[in-house]
Design a protein around this motif. Structure first.
Motif, PDB file in Angstrom:
ATOM      1  N   ALA A 144       0.647  -1.271  -0.115  1.00  0.00           N
ATOM      2  CA  ALA A 144       0.113  -0.074  -0.005  1.00  0.00           C
ATOM      3  C   ALA A 144       0.784   1.357  -0.070  1.00  0.00           C
ATOM      4  N   TYR A 145       0.183   2.464   0.065  1.00  0.00           N
ATOM      5  CA  TYR A 145       1.155   3.667  -0.120  1.00  0.00           C
ATOM      6  C   TYR A 145       1.857   3.737   1.458  1.00  0.00           C
ATOM      7  N   THR A 146       1.536   3.196   2.402  1.00  0.00           N
ATOM      8  CA  THR A 146       2.241   3.319   3.664  1.00  0.00           C
ATOM      9  C   THR A 146       2.843   1.943   4.168  1.00  0.00           C
ATOM     10  N   SER A 147       2.432   1.090   3.614  1.00  0.00           N
ATOM     11  CA  SER A 147       3.133  -0.326   4.370  1.00  0.00           C
ATOM     12  C   SER A 147       3.005  -1.447   3.401  1.00  0.00           C
ATOM     13  N   LEU A 148       3.651  -2.569   3.891  1.00  0.00           N
ATOM     14  CA  LEU A 148       3.268  -3.739   2.960  1.00  0.00           C
ATOM     15  C   LEU A 148       3.081  -4.679   4.307  1.00  0.00           C
ATOM     16  N   ALA A 149       2.149  -5.662   3.944  1.00  0.00           N
ATOM     17  CA  ALA A 149       2.104  -7.044   5.014  1.00  0.00           C
ATOM     18  C   ALA A 149       3.114  -7.770   4.983  1.00  0.00           C
ATOM     19  N   LEU A 150       3.614  -8.082   6.072  1.00  0.00           N
ATOM     20  CA  LEU A 150       4.731  -9.188   6.199  1.00  0.00           C
ATOM     21  C   LEU A 150       4.283 -10.588   6.669  1.00  0.00           C
ATOM     22  N   ASN A 151       4.388 -11.696   5.993  1.00  0.00           N
ATOM     23  CA  ASN A 151       3.947 -12.759   6.333  1.00  0.00           C
ATOM     24  C   ASN A 151       4.763 -13.601   7.550  1.00  0.00           C
ATOM     25  N   ALA A 152       5.240 -12.999   8.435  1.00  0.00           N
ATOM     26  CA  ALA A 152       6.116 -13.523   9.593  1.00  0.00           C
ATOM     27  C   ALA A 152       5.632 -14.452  10.253  1.00  0.00           C
ATOM     28  N   TRP A 153       4.355 -14.335  10.711  1.00  0.00           N
ATOM     29  CA  TRP A 153       3.568 -15.227  11.511  1.00  0.00           C
ATOM     30  C   TRP A 153       2.106 -15.621  11.243  1.00  0.00           C
ATOM     31  N   ASP A 170      -0.465 -16.342  12.611  1.00  0.00           N
ATOM     32  CA  ASP A 170      -1.351 -15.769  13.770  1.00  0.00           C
ATOM     33  C   ASP A 170      -1.380 -14.436  14.226  1.00  0.00           C
ATOM     34  N   MET A 171      -0.462 -13.793  13.441  1.00  0.00           N
ATOM     35  CA  MET A 171      -0.195 -12.373  13.936  1.00  0.00           C
ATOM     36  C   MET A 171       0.036 -11.281  12.691  1.00  0.00           C
ATOM     37  N   PRO A 172      -0.718 -10.590  12.346  1.00  0.00           N
ATOM     38  CA  PRO A 172      -0.424  -9.393  11.070  1.00  0.00           C
ATOM     39  C   PRO A 172       0.613  -8.660  11.644  1.00  0.00           C
ATOM     40  N   VAL A 173       1.534  -8.682  10.470  1.00  0.00           N
ATOM     41  CA  VAL A 173       2.560  -7.430  10.808  1.00  0.00           C
ATOM     42  C   VAL A 173       2.903  -6.526   9.419  1.00  0.00           C
ATOM     43  N   ASN A 174       2.890  -5.198   9.889  1.00  0.00           N
ATOM     44  CA  ASN A 174       2.819  -4.157   8.681  1.00  0.00           C
ATOM     45  C   ASN A 174       4.290  -3.504   9.022  1.00  0.00           C
ATOM     46  N   LEU A 175       4.908  -3.533   7.947  1.00  0.00           N
ATOM     47  CA  LEU A 175       6.375  -2.827   7.825  1.00  0.00           C
ATOM     48  C   LEU A 175       5.790  -1.426   6.929  1.00  0.00           C
ATOM     49  N   CYS A 176       6.056  -0.477   7.703  1.00  0.00           N
ATOM     50  CA  CYS A 176       5.668   0.705   7.470  1.00  0.00           C
ATOM     51  C   CYS A 176       6.769   1.842   6.898  1.00  0.00           C
ATOM     52  N   TYR A 177       6.870   2.140   5.712  1.00  0.00           N
ATOM     53  CA  TYR A 177       7.845   3.006   5.112  1.00  0.00           C
ATOM     54  C   TYR A 177       7.274   4.383   5.195  1.00  0.00           C
ATOM     55  N   ARG A 178       6.040   4.467   5.432  1.00  0.00           N
ATOM     56  CA  ARG A 178       5.277   6.002   5.836  1.00  0.00           C
ATOM     57  C   ARG A 178       4.572   5.572   6.947  1.00  0.00           C
ATOM     58  N   VAL A 179       4.540   7.069   7.671  1.00  0.00           N
ATOM     59  CA  VAL A 179       3.803   6.829   8.873  1.00  0.00           C
ATOM     60  C   VAL A 179       2.448   7.689   8.861  1.00  0.00           C
ATOM     61  N   LEU A 180       2.517   8.983   8.449  1.00  0.00           N
ATOM     62  CA  LEU A 180       1.679   9.810   8.131  1.00  0.00           C
ATOM     63  C   LEU A 180       1.130   9.794   6.680  1.00  0.00           C
TER      64      LEU A 180
END
Length: 345
Positions: free
Chosen positions: A171-180, A182-192
């Motif tokens: 997405a514009y702000t982040s990507l979903a990392l399939n680390a686990w 049972d737990m969503p993980v978002n790597l955010c390269y933009r915060v606002l």
């Protein structure tokens, strides 16, 4: 006959709305007991009201926090029905274990990013908990791991590929990392991020100037945003969640702890602007005033801790949308036309 039926129906609907409002007040009273802002409820809930409070707490990720409040009510002879209390206690214990696991996973992921020379900071609830020893806040549910990474989207994609993930949704702000699983993980390269492109441009410029405030180190060298940076970033995140129908009281409680710790002592920003000017620059003045009113009315936030003076009309709208089981898209469009008219980023 039609007119009579209309007014009967209207009266019944008003009674239903009143009932919901009373239940919500009991729910927020229990929250205030949990965080030490009240000693006891204004009255003992009826059995069905206890069940309604429990359902609301589940929906907003606050079963653990509210159970802490229930324990404090034992001294006043107030108890939920026994079967409900047992279920509630089991939920609270499972949540505590889940939060401990989440913190361990945060550390592992940040260290793995560090090995790839990517600077990272744990955001939102998980980040707030790293610096707050309050037991009630430790029980506030975090539904995902959100980590700010100081790199480009392409570098984030490369990191995800290096973990073995091939199917990547950006997405514009982040990507979903399939680390686990049972737990969503978002790597955010933009915060606002604002939907309005003109406001968004100002936000990106402001964040670039103040990015270093994202990296305050805890005792175990895991970074999280400074409290002042969280005061801005979490406010804007809450706004975006409200617009998308994903806002919860759990997130608002995390924000309450941030502002309470700051107690009005905000760090200066890079350009020397104070909090009022910064909110204006980022287009958050009206929304911030509404959130301050909600925090004042629901969690008894002290005025000295607020970003700005509370505004009741805006606050009523935010609280209504926050507690609604389904967002009112048309109401949001009418209330926030300059945000809702643009496609979601």
């Amino acid at each position: 006959m039609f007119i009579i039926n209309y007014f009967v129906s209207l009266h019944q609907n008003n009674k239903k709305l009143l009932s919901i409002s009373i239940m919500q007040e009991l729910f927020f009273e229990l929250l205030r007991v949990s965080i030490g802002q009240m000693d006891c409820l204004s009255r003992g809930p009826l059995p069905q009201e206890w069940h309604d409070i429990y359902t609301t707490a589940q929906r907003h990720g606050l079963t653990g926090v509210c159970y802490k409040g229930m324990e404090r009510l034992f001294d006043y002879g107030l108890r939920a029905p026994q079967d409900l209390s047992i279920d509630w206690m089991a939920d609270a214990e499972a949540l505590r274990e889940n939060q401990e696991l989440l913190d361990i996973r945060c550390e592992k992921l940040v260290k793995k990013l560090g090995e790839r020379k990517i600077r990272a900071a744990v955001m939102n609830g998980a980040g707030v908990r790293r610096f707050d020893g309050c037991e009630s806040q430790q029980l506030s549910q975090t539904i995902s791991i959100d980590i700010f990474i100081d790199c480009s989207m392409d570098r984030a994609i490369k990191f995800a590929n290096q973990t073995g993930q091939q199917d990547i949704h950006c997405a514009y702000t982040s990507l979903a990392l399939n680390a686990w699983a049972d737990m969503p993980v978002n790597l955010c390269y933009r915060v606002l991020s604002a939907r309005n492109p003109f406001v968004n441009r100002k936000m990106q410029k402001w964040f670039a100037q103040n990015k270093e405030l994202m990296f305050r180190q805890s005792n175990d060298s895991i970074s999280a945003p400074s409290l002042t940076m969280n005061a801005i970033c979490m406010l804007q995140t809450f706004q975006q969640r409200l617009l998308s129908g994903k806002a919860t009281v759990s997130f608002l409680l995390d924000y309450y702890y941030v502002l309470s710790q700051l107690s009005g002592d905000f760090q200066p920003f890079k350009d020397g602007s104070d909090m009022a000017k910064t909110l204006e620059t980022l287009g958050l003045t009206q929304f911030a005033a509404g959130v301050m009113w909600v925090l004042q009315e629901t969690l008894a936030l002290d005025r000295k801790c607020m970003l700005c003076a509370p505004q009741a009309e805006e606050g009523h709208f935010i609280l209504k949308e926050l507690m609604a089981e389904k967002r009112s898209l048309w109401d949001l469009v009418r209330h926030y036309p300059m945000e809702m008219m643009w496609p979601r980023r």
